[in-house]
Design a protein around this motif. Structure first.
Motif, short mmCIF file in Angstrom:
data_model
loop_
_atom_site.label_atom_id
_atom_site.label_comp_id
_atom_site.label_asym_id
_atom_site.label_seq_id
_atom_site.Cartn_x
_atom_site.Cartn_y
_atom_site.Cartn_z
N THR A 180 107.87 46.33 -29.36
CA THR A 180 107.82 45.94 -27.95
C THR A 180 109.01 46.52 -27.20
O THR A 180 108.88 47.01 -26.08
CB THR A 180 107.80 44.41 -27.81
N GLU A 201 108.82 49.04 -24.04
CA GLU A 201 109.47 48.77 -22.75
C GLU A 201 110.42 49.89 -22.34
O GLU A 201 110.50 50.23 -21.16
CB GLU A 201 110.20 47.43 -22.81
N ILE A 207 99.61 45.46 -25.76
CA ILE A 207 100.71 45.68 -24.82
C ILE A 207 100.37 46.79 -23.82
O ILE A 207 100.75 46.73 -22.66
CB ILE A 207 102.05 45.96 -25.56
#
Length: 67
Positions: A3, A7, A36
């Motif tokens: 993650t 990002e 995601i």
């Protein structure tokens, strides 16, 4: 791709300057997860899940990775 890595890759994305489909395809090519990535699409397009999935399924790197 974690993650945090996602990002980092997506933080500077601007829909005014870049094509969302190209960015999504690039993210899949780097190992981004589907959930995601769909969230990223929905954030930028303000669209439904089915519309986001249409964009996902149009990306060659998604098919290379998951099909």
């Amino acid at each position: 791709m974690t993650t945090q890595e996602f990002e980092e890759e997506a933080k500077d994305f601007s829909p005014d300057k870049e094509d969302l489909k190209e960015k999504v395809n690039e993210l899949f090519g780097k190992g981004a997860g589907t959930v995601i990535t769909i969230h990223f699409i929905i954030q930028h397009l303000k669209c439904t899940l089915s519309e986001a999935m249409e964009l996902v399924e149009s990306c060659p790197n998604y098919h290379n990775r998951f099909k």
